[in-house]
Design a protein around this motif. Sequence first.
Motif, PDB file in Angstrom:
ATOM      1  N   ARG A   1       6.131   4.902   3.394  1.00  7.91           N
ATOM      2  CA  ARG A   1       5.120   5.020   2.330  1.00  7.91           C
ATOM      3  C   ARG A   1       5.089   6.440   1.804  1.00  7.91           C
ATOM      4  O   ARG A   1       5.064   7.397   2.582  1.00  7.91           O
ATOM      5  CB  ARG A   1       3.748   4.627   2.897  1.00  7.91           C
TER       6      ARG A   1
ATOM      7  N   MET B   1       3.910  -6.909  12.283  1.00 10.19           N
ATOM      8  CA  MET B   1       4.221  -5.945  11.233  1.00 10.19           C
ATOM      9  C   MET B   1       5.716  -5.601  11.352  1.00 10.19           C
ATOM     10  O   MET B   1       6.461  -6.311  12.025  1.00 10.19           O
ATOM     11  CB  MET B   1       3.320  -4.713  11.368  1.00 10.19           C
ATOM     12  N   SER B   2       6.129  -4.521  10.704  1.00 10.98           N
ATOM     13  CA  SER B   2       7.573  -4.216  10.675  1.00 10.98           C
ATOM     14  C   SER B   2       8.202  -4.195  12.065  1.00 10.98           C
ATOM     15  O   SER B   2       9.296  -4.709  12.266  1.00 10.98           O
ATOM     16  CB  SER B   2       7.816  -2.862   9.996  1.00 10.98           C
TER      17      SER B   2
ATOM     18  N   GLY C   1       5.400  -3.864   5.746  1.00  8.74           N
ATOM     19  CA  GLY C   1       5.372  -2.829   4.716  1.00  8.74           C
ATOM     20  C   GLY C   1       6.649  -2.019   4.709  1.00  8.74           C
ATOM     21  O   GLY C   1       7.570  -2.256   3.924  1.00  8.74           O
ATOM     22  N   SER C   2       6.731  -1.051   5.618  1.00  6.70           N
ATOM     23  CA  SER C   2       7.878  -0.137   5.635  1.00  6.70           C
ATOM     24  C   SER C   2       9.202  -0.873   5.867  1.00  6.70           C
ATOM     25  O   SER C   2      10.240  -0.438   5.359  1.00  6.70           O
ATOM     26  CB  SER C   2       7.665   0.953   6.695  1.00  6.70           C
TER      27      SER C   2
ATOM     28  N   LYS D   1       0.831  -1.212   0.000  1.00  2.00           N
ATOM     29  CA  LYS D   1       0.000   0.000   0.000  1.00  2.00           C
ATOM     30  C   LYS D   1       0.861   1.257   0.000  1.00  2.00           C
ATOM     31  O   LYS D   1       1.894   1.302   0.678  1.00  2.00           O
ATOM     32  CB  LYS D   1      -0.917  -0.005   1.230  1.00  2.00           C
TER      33      LYS D   1
ATOM     34  N   ILE E   1      -5.921  -6.735   3.538  1.00  4.08           N
ATOM     35  CA  ILE E   1      -5.624  -6.619   4.967  1.00  4.08           C
ATOM     36  C   ILE E   1      -6.246  -5.372   5.585  1.00  4.08           C
ATOM     37  O   ILE E   1      -5.973  -5.048   6.731  1.00  4.08           O
ATOM     38  CB  ILE E   1      -4.092  -6.627   5.217  1.00  4.08           C
TER      39      ILE E   1
ATOM     40  N   ARG F   1       2.959  -9.415   8.224  1.00  6.81           N
ATOM     41  CA  ARG F   1       2.625  -8.404   7.224  1.00  6.81           C
ATOM     42  C   ARG F   1       3.580  -7.228   7.370  1.00  6.81           C
ATOM     43  O   ARG F   1       3.468  -6.439   8.301  1.00  6.81           O
ATOM     44  CB  ARG F   1       1.177  -7.926   7.427  1.00  6.81           C
TER      45      ARG F   1
HETATM   46  C1  LIG Z   1       0.083  -1.041   6.708  1.00  3.24           C
HETATM   47  C2  LIG Z   1      -0.213  -2.328   7.334  1.00  3.24           C
HETATM   48  C3  LIG Z   1       0.825  -3.222   7.656  1.00  3.24           C
HETATM   49  C4  LIG Z   1       2.288  -2.936   7.434  1.00  3.24           C
HETATM   50  O1  LIG Z   1       2.735  -1.969   8.322  1.00  3.24           O
HETATM   51  P1  LIG Z   1       4.308  -1.648   8.481  1.00  3.24           P
HETATM   52  O2  LIG Z   1       4.413  -1.073   9.836  1.00  3.24           O
HETATM   53  O3  LIG Z   1       4.638  -0.698   7.392  1.00  3.24           O
HETATM   54  O4  LIG Z   1       5.023  -2.926   8.352  1.00  3.24           O
HETATM   55  C5  LIG Z   1       0.464  -4.448   8.214  1.00  3.24           C
HETATM   56  N1  LIG Z   1      -0.810  -4.765   8.449  1.00  3.24           N
HETATM   57  C6  LIG Z   1      -1.832  -3.934   8.156  1.00  3.24           C
HETATM   58  C7  LIG Z   1      -3.219  -4.356   8.434  1.00  3.24           C
HETATM   59  C8  LIG Z   1      -1.562  -2.689   7.601  1.00  3.24           C
HETATM   60  O5  LIG Z   1      -2.580  -1.864   7.322  1.00  3.24           O
END
Ligand SMILES: *Cc1c(COP(=O)(O)O)cnc(C)c1O
Length: 220
Positions: free
Chosen positions: A218, A193-194, A211-212, A35, A80, A209
């Motif tokens: 982002r 997450m991260s 992302g960053s 995203k 997600i 999951r």
């Molecule tokens: C954005 C998001 C992530 C990833 O977050 P980061 O901190 O960037 O790893 C994981 N899960 C959900 C539901 C998200 O919305």
Amino acid sequence: MAIADNIQAIQNDIKIVAGQYARNFSEISLIAVSKKQPDERIEEALDVGHRLFGENRVQEAQTRWSERRQKYDDLKLHLIGPLQTNKADAAVQLFDMIETLDRPKLAKALAKEMQKQNRYLPCFIQVNIGKEEQKSGCQPQDLESLLALSYSEGLQIDGLMCIPPVNGAAGVYFSFLKTLADLHGLKKLSMGMSADYKEAIAAGAHYIRVGSGIFGERTL
Ligand SMILES: *Cc1c(COP(=O)(O)O)cnc(C)c1O
């Protein structure tokens, strides 16, 4: 290169932490959360063979992935983020897994769409594990009835997903999610997450999951 290195480093962490907790690393998958990330970063991940991605908005995901889906037939996309019932049709069409089933109305809408499209996606129920007011996800005490309804609608529920409170000790919430899953005979957990994926693996995550931690901040 940074993105390839980040993916490699996280895959390594998965192996290390899985080993520490006597888990098989191959049962833990890395969802790259794409995203709000620019195209060239997505391409970099695809170039090194990464195929599992997470998106939190249907429309944004359509823009990013509709065409790429044609090119990569082994691509897997997980939703997600919160899903409105009026976007259930588009979500069923685009995604391979819905991780954010959290209410009866959505269970009914998804079941109806899957039948209509003859495309049956596995789902996770998102649990509002910290019982936070602003957060989506079903309340832990409502999980049993939502599960029962989902099954009666014919949905395949593979497990539970959560986003723990920002300022809490995530590990406690991850363990709580695992307890809830065990209690209801659910096998899979999407959590971490991260900032906290190692704790999530320690507590039993099957999908983390990130992302960053893969793509950087982002920017879109
Ligand atoms: C954005 C998001 C992530 C990833 O977050 P980061 O901190 O960037 O790893 C994981 N899960 C959900 C539901 C998200 O919305």
